[in-house]
Design a protein around this motif. Sequence first.
Motif, PDB file in Angstrom:
ATOM      1  N   LYS A  65       0.832  -1.191   0.000  1.00  0.00           N
ATOM      2  CA  LYS A  65       0.000   0.000   0.000  1.00  0.00           C
ATOM      3  C   LYS A  65       0.871   1.247   0.000  1.00  0.00           C
ATOM      4  CE  LYS A  65      -4.074  -1.103   2.514  1.00  0.00           C
ATOM      5  NZ  LYS A  65      -4.726  -1.014   3.808  1.00  0.00           N
ATOM      6  N   LYS A  66       0.335   2.304  -0.552  1.00  0.00           N
ATOM      7  CA  LYS A  66       1.074   3.561  -0.589  1.00  0.00           C
ATOM      8  C   LYS A  66       1.386   4.062   0.818  1.00  0.00           C
ATOM      9  CE  LYS A  66      -0.443   5.407  -4.991  1.00  0.00           C
ATOM     10  NZ  LYS A  66      -1.112   6.530  -5.653  1.00  0.00           N
ATOM     11  N   GLU A  67       0.510   3.763   1.753  1.00  0.00           N
ATOM     12  CA  GLU A  67       0.699   4.224   3.122  1.00  0.00           C
ATOM     13  C   GLU A  67       1.897   3.552   3.803  1.00  0.00           C
ATOM     14  OE1 GLU A  67      -2.346   2.941   2.109  1.00  0.00           O
ATOM     15  OE2 GLU A  67      -3.270   4.873   1.712  1.00  0.00           O
ATOM     16  N   ASN A  68       2.374   2.445   3.249  1.00  0.00           N
ATOM     17  CA  ASN A  68       3.477   1.712   3.862  1.00  0.00           C
ATOM     18  C   ASN A  68       4.826   1.989   3.215  1.00  0.00           C
ATOM     19  OD1 ASN A  68       1.812   0.477   5.739  1.00  0.00           O
ATOM     20  ND2 ASN A  68       1.323  -1.197   4.361  1.00  0.00           N
ATOM     21  N   TYR A  69       4.871   2.827   2.200  1.00  0.00           N
ATOM     22  CA  TYR A  69       6.139   3.136   1.554  1.00  0.00           C
ATOM     23  C   TYR A  69       7.123   3.782   2.524  1.00  0.00           C
ATOM     24  CZ  TYR A  69       4.331   2.161  -3.125  1.00  0.00           C
ATOM     25  OH  TYR A  69       3.813   1.555  -4.236  1.00  0.00           O
TER      26      TYR A  69
ATOM     27  N   VAL B  80      15.088   0.805   4.887  1.00  0.00           N
ATOM     28  CA  VAL B  80      16.254   0.913   4.009  1.00  0.00           C
ATOM     29  C   VAL B  80      17.284   1.881   4.610  1.00  0.00           C
ATOM     30  CG1 VAL B  80      17.037   1.728   1.738  1.00  0.00           C
ATOM     31  CG2 VAL B  80      15.019   0.285   1.916  1.00  0.00           C
ATOM     32  N   GLY B  81      16.817   2.993   5.162  1.00  0.00           N
ATOM     33  CA  GLY B  81      17.730   3.944   5.808  1.00  0.00           C
ATOM     34  C   GLY B  81      18.442   3.327   6.999  1.00  0.00           C
TER      35      GLY B  81
ATOM     36  N   LYS C 115       2.531  13.252   4.312  1.00  0.00           N
ATOM     37  CA  LYS C 115       1.594  13.365   3.194  1.00  0.00           C
ATOM     38  C   LYS C 115       0.444  12.384   3.362  1.00  0.00           C
ATOM     39  CE  LYS C 115       1.134  12.775  -1.716  1.00  0.00           C
ATOM     40  NZ  LYS C 115       1.525  11.885  -2.765  1.00  0.00           N
ATOM     41  N   TYR C 116       0.758  11.122   3.655  1.00  0.00           N
ATOM     42  CA  TYR C 116      -0.293  10.124   3.789  1.00  0.00           C
ATOM     43  C   TYR C 116      -1.107  10.323   5.054  1.00  0.00           C
ATOM     44  CZ  TYR C 116       1.791   7.826  -0.183  1.00  0.00           C
ATOM     45  OH  TYR C 116       2.274   7.547  -1.418  1.00  0.00           O
ATOM     46  N   LYS C 117      -0.505  10.852   6.072  1.00  0.00           N
ATOM     47  CA  LYS C 117      -1.258  11.160   7.294  1.00  0.00           C
ATOM     48  C   LYS C 117      -2.238  12.288   7.035  1.00  0.00           C
ATOM     49  CE  LYS C 117      -0.610  12.210  12.159  1.00  0.00           C
ATOM     50  NZ  LYS C 117       0.364  12.527  13.202  1.00  0.00           N
TER      51      LYS C 117
ATOM     52  N   VAL D 153      14.544  11.647   5.121  1.00  0.00           N
ATOM     53  CA  VAL D 153      13.781  12.873   4.848  1.00  0.00           C
ATOM     54  C   VAL D 153      12.606  12.571   3.915  1.00  0.00           C
ATOM     55  CG1 VAL D 153      13.901  15.124   3.706  1.00  0.00           C
ATOM     56  CG2 VAL D 153      15.683  14.451   5.315  1.00  0.00           C
ATOM     57  N   VAL D 154      12.847  11.796   2.872  1.00  0.00           N
ATOM     58  CA  VAL D 154      11.773  11.427   1.949  1.00  0.00           C
ATOM     59  C   VAL D 154      10.707  10.614   2.675  1.00  0.00           C
ATOM     60  CG1 VAL D 154      11.227  10.065  -0.105  1.00  0.00           C
ATOM     61  CG2 VAL D 154      13.208  11.574  -0.106  1.00  0.00           C
ATOM     62  N   ALA D 155      11.118   9.695   3.528  1.00  0.00           N
ATOM     63  CA  ALA D 155      10.165   8.890   4.289  1.00  0.00           C
ATOM     64  C   ALA D 155       9.332   9.769   5.211  1.00  0.00           C
ATOM     65  CB  ALA D 155      10.892   7.824   5.094  1.00  0.00           C
TER      66      ALA D 155
END
Length: 75
Positions: A2-6, A13-14, A69-71, A61-63
Amino acid sequence: MKKENYYKFLYFVGAILILGFFIRLGVDGFRYEISGNSAPFYFCIIERAVEFVLPSIIIFVVARILKKKYKFDKS
């Protein structure tokens, strides 16, 4: 996924990159020879920081941006 889990995947990964930094730095420290290298060890630290820590900061930072955004989109 889901997009919310990206953002969770990006945090993972970080964290792996930070762990890789410490592992690689430990190996460099173990293999470093004062008499054999013309560069001081802190150059190795700077090089590994550019390879591992800088990308992980960008990923964090991207995360963080994606999480906000998703929140915001859910509300």
